[in-house]
Design a protein around this motif. Structure first.
Motif, PDB file in Angstrom:
ATOM      1  N   ILE A 152       0.805  -1.234   0.027  1.00 33.71           N
ATOM      2  CA  ILE A 152      -0.155  -0.182   0.046  1.00 33.71           C
ATOM      3  C   ILE A 152       0.973   1.286   0.000  1.00 33.71           C
ATOM      4  O   ILE A 152       0.769   2.065  -0.915  1.00 33.71           O
ATOM      5  N   GLY A 153       1.971   1.231   0.835  1.00 28.65           N
ATOM      6  CA  GLY A 153       2.607   2.646   0.986  1.00 28.65           C
ATOM      7  C   GLY A 153       3.739   2.460  -0.256  1.00 28.65           C
ATOM      8  O   GLY A 153       3.936   3.583  -0.716  1.00 28.65           O
ATOM      9  N   GLN A 154       4.128   1.253  -0.580  1.00 30.61           N
ATOM     10  CA  GLN A 154       5.113   1.420  -1.790  1.00 30.61           C
ATOM     11  C   GLN A 154       4.501   1.669  -3.065  1.00 30.61           C
ATOM     12  O   GLN A 154       5.152   2.291  -4.053  1.00 30.61           O
ATOM     13  N   TYR A 155       3.163   1.197  -3.220  1.00 28.72           N
ATOM     14  CA  TYR A 155       2.646   1.115  -4.564  1.00 28.72           C
ATOM     15  C   TYR A 155       1.394   2.073  -4.655  1.00 28.72           C
ATOM     16  O   TYR A 155       1.006   3.101  -5.532  1.00 28.72           O
ATOM     17  N   GLY A 156       0.262   1.472  -3.825  1.00 31.54           N
ATOM     18  CA  GLY A 156      -0.998   1.911  -3.915  1.00 31.54           C
ATOM     19  C   GLY A 156      -1.170   3.597  -3.570  1.00 31.54           C
ATOM     20  O   GLY A 156      -1.755   4.168  -4.335  1.00 31.54           O
ATOM     21  N   ILE A 157      -0.546   4.071  -2.584  1.00 32.49           N
ATOM     22  CA  ILE A 157      -0.749   5.584  -2.143  1.00 32.49           C
ATOM     23  C   ILE A 157      -0.036   6.364  -3.129  1.00 32.49           C
ATOM     24  O   ILE A 157      -0.635   7.451  -3.598  1.00 32.49           O
ATOM     25  N   PRO A 158       1.047   6.120  -3.477  1.00 31.68           N
ATOM     26  CA  PRO A 158       1.741   6.850  -4.430  1.00 31.68           C
ATOM     27  C   PRO A 158       0.999   7.265  -5.807  1.00 31.68           C
ATOM     28  O   PRO A 158       0.869   8.131  -6.329  1.00 31.68           O
ATOM     29  N   ILE A 159       0.274   5.960  -6.135  1.00 24.27           N
ATOM     30  CA  ILE A 159      -0.272   5.936  -7.377  1.00 24.27           C
ATOM     31  C   ILE A 159      -1.604   6.921  -7.456  1.00 24.27           C
ATOM     32  O   ILE A 159      -1.791   7.661  -8.191  1.00 24.27           O
ATOM     33  N   LEU A 160      -2.272   6.654  -6.041  1.00 29.32           N
ATOM     34  CA  LEU A 160      -3.379   7.516  -6.011  1.00 29.32           C
ATOM     35  C   LEU A 160      -3.055   8.988  -5.887  1.00 29.32           C
ATOM     36  O   LEU A 160      -3.955   9.851  -6.294  1.00 29.32           O
ATOM     37  N   GLU A 161      -1.889   9.178  -5.239  1.00 29.25           N
ATOM     38  CA  GLU A 161      -1.686  10.762  -5.124  1.00 29.25           C
ATOM     39  C   GLU A 161      -0.814  11.243  -6.247  1.00 29.25           C
ATOM     40  O   GLU A 161      -0.098  12.257  -6.022  1.00 29.25           O
ATOM     41  N   ASN A 162      -0.646  10.539  -7.359  1.00 29.99           N
ATOM     42  CA  ASN A 162       0.127  11.098  -8.387  1.00 29.99           C
ATOM     43  C   ASN A 162       1.943  11.136  -8.074  1.00 29.99           C
ATOM     44  O   ASN A 162       2.247  12.227  -8.715  1.00 29.99           O
ATOM     45  N   GLN A 163       2.224  10.443  -7.193  1.00 29.98           N
ATOM     46  CA  GLN A 163       3.523  10.512  -6.753  1.00 29.98           C
ATOM     47  C   GLN A 163       4.482   9.434  -7.278  1.00 29.98           C
ATOM     48  O   GLN A 163       3.928   8.593  -7.752  1.00 29.98           O
ATOM     49  N   PRO A 164       5.909   9.670  -7.554  1.00 27.02           N
ATOM     50  CA  PRO A 164       6.631   8.661  -8.169  1.00 27.02           C
ATOM     51  C   PRO A 164       6.484   7.355  -7.435  1.00 27.02           C
ATOM     52  O   PRO A 164       6.685   7.209  -6.402  1.00 27.02           O
ATOM     53  N   VAL A 165       6.554   5.989  -8.150  1.00 29.53           N
ATOM     54  CA  VAL A 165       6.733   4.925  -7.828  1.00 29.53           C
ATOM     55  C   VAL A 165       8.131   4.449  -8.095  1.00 29.53           C
ATOM     56  O   VAL A 165       8.620   4.473  -9.153  1.00 29.53           O
ATOM     57  N   TRP A 166       8.901   4.060  -7.293  1.00 28.19           N
ATOM     58  CA  TRP A 166      10.251   3.850  -7.205  1.00 28.19           C
ATOM     59  C   TRP A 166      10.639   2.313  -7.371  1.00 28.19           C
ATOM     60  O   TRP A 166      10.154   1.351  -6.565  1.00 28.19           O
ATOM     61  N   VAL A 167      11.160   2.312  -8.375  1.00 22.57           N
ATOM     62  CA  VAL A 167      11.590   0.675  -8.719  1.00 22.57           C
ATOM     63  C   VAL A 167      13.006   0.639  -9.208  1.00 22.57           C
ATOM     64  O   VAL A 167      13.681   1.377  -9.664  1.00 22.57           O
ATOM     65  N   THR A 168      13.781  -0.371  -8.399  1.00 24.48           N
ATOM     66  CA  THR A 168      15.316  -0.541  -8.406  1.00 24.48           C
ATOM     67  C   THR A 168      15.815  -1.893  -9.286  1.00 24.48           C
ATOM     68  O   THR A 168      15.132  -2.824  -8.950  1.00 24.48           O
ATOM     69  N   GLY A 169      16.586  -1.305 -10.071  1.00 21.46           N
ATOM     70  CA  GLY A 169      17.227  -2.832 -10.943  1.00 21.46           C
ATOM     71  C   GLY A 169      16.405  -3.704 -11.525  1.00 21.46           C
ATOM     72  O   GLY A 169      15.136  -3.108 -11.867  1.00 21.46           O
TER      73      GLY A 169
END
Length: 332
Positions: A152-169
């Motif tokens: 939720i904190g890593q993907y759900g909330i950032p997507i709902l709030e139009n914030q960046p979703v960080w993905v590594t490597g």
């Protein structure tokens, strides 16, 4: 018989306490702040103040205890290091449990910890497993992959709030599991003799990559994700820089864990035999799809209600009252 839960205010710990109480266990919780843990007392648990990093507080907490479930871990906001909490604190707890005559000890480790000797948390988990196995306590080790709650904190909330979703490597697929289901296995282990002095993987129904999770969240929210990829090389450089400063050691140790999540190697394991040993039904285990669907259905409903209230209040403000209309007529 008294069950001591360590780390009971955490994401997993509170589910352990809730399930143990519901199943009739006499539950005691070791907490650093009774105020923050007041909800556990309301549920029916006994609260005892103490701290893994203050070993002298453990004797009183373990008095009369027959079983221990340790769900504690250091947090990113802690001033203490991973080594202080997850190694020195655990060693102190295991030793104190042995002296107190504890009959069963449940410990949560991480899947494939032995494959990442250069990642501090993984190496500490591996060493703790060995220390517990050699302690003489009757134990069960449950090796986890990841919590659904963290999605939720890593993907759900950032997507709902139009914030960046960080993905590594190269995103490593992870077999996430709901903490409620993990709690089922832990409490069940206390009463299943076949789990004694054994280690088991406890993971979700399948492994999911970051891209797959993002796709589900986009579909359920109706919004596009702003995916930002962080080069693993850059994180390694930051990690190396932080190690030059004592205040940066804890952050550097946590950044090292990205090596696991960016390796491209799945954190997953077969579970059919585990379900058989524990006597649990795999069909009753939550899936990532159902978990996220439930979250987004609730949050989208709430957002619609808030939008309705906002529109309603705006219309009421725009509507002229009879008093205002009367005043305008009289002035003419």
């Amino acid at each position: 018989m008294t069950l001591l839960i360590v780390g009971a205010t955490g994401t997993l710990g509170r589910q352990l306490a809730r399930r143990a109480i519901d199943e009739g266990y006499k539950v005691r919780c070791l907490v650093r702040s009774t105020k923050k843990a007041s909800f556990l007392k309301e549920w029916g648990a006994e609260l005892v103040r103490g701290d893994l990093c203050t070993p002298q507080t453990l004797e009183a907490a373990l008095a009369g205890v027959t079983e221990v479930i340790d769900a504690s871990t250091s947090r990113p906001t802690d001033s203490l290091t991973i080594k202080q909490v997850d190694w020195e604190g655990k060693v102190a707890l295991i030793q104190a449990a042995k002296v107190a005559g504890v009959e069963r000890f449940i410990f949560f480790s991480i899947l494939d910890a032995d494959k990442y000797p250069n990642v501090p948390l993984m190496e500490i988990k591996r060493c703790t497993e060995l220390f517990l196995a050699e302690s003489g306590l009757n134990y069960t080790i449950l090796r986890l992959a990841g919590f659904m709650q963290g999605l939720i904190g890593q993907y759900g909330i950032p997507i709902l709030e139009n914030q960046p979703v960080w993905v590594t490597g190269s995103s490593s697929p992870v077999a996430y599991m709901d903490t409620q289901d993990i709690a089922k296995f832990a409490i069940c282990a206390l009463s299943v003799p076949e789990t004694q002095n054994q280690a088991f993987p406890v993971v979700g129904t399948r492994a999911w990559s970051a891209e797959e999770i993002i796709n589900i969240c986009e579909r359920l929210s109706g919004k596009d994700a702003r995916v930002t990829r962080m080069p693993i090389g850059l994180l390694r450089s930051v990690q190396g820089l932080l190690r030059f400063f004592q205040w940066g050691w804890n952050v550097a140790d946590r950044l090292a864990f990205t090596e696991v999540l960016a390796s491209g190697i799945a954190l997953n394991a077969p579970m059919d035999e585990v379900y058989t040993v524990f006597g649990l039904d795999k069909q009753q285990t939550a899936t990532v799809e159902t978990y996220l669907q439930d979250y987004f259905s609730r949050i989208m409903k709430k957002l619609k209600e808030l939008d309705y209230e906002k529109t309603k209040n705006k219309k009421q403000k725009d509507t002229k009252t009879p008093f205002k209309q009367s005043s305008k007529v009289n002035s003419q």
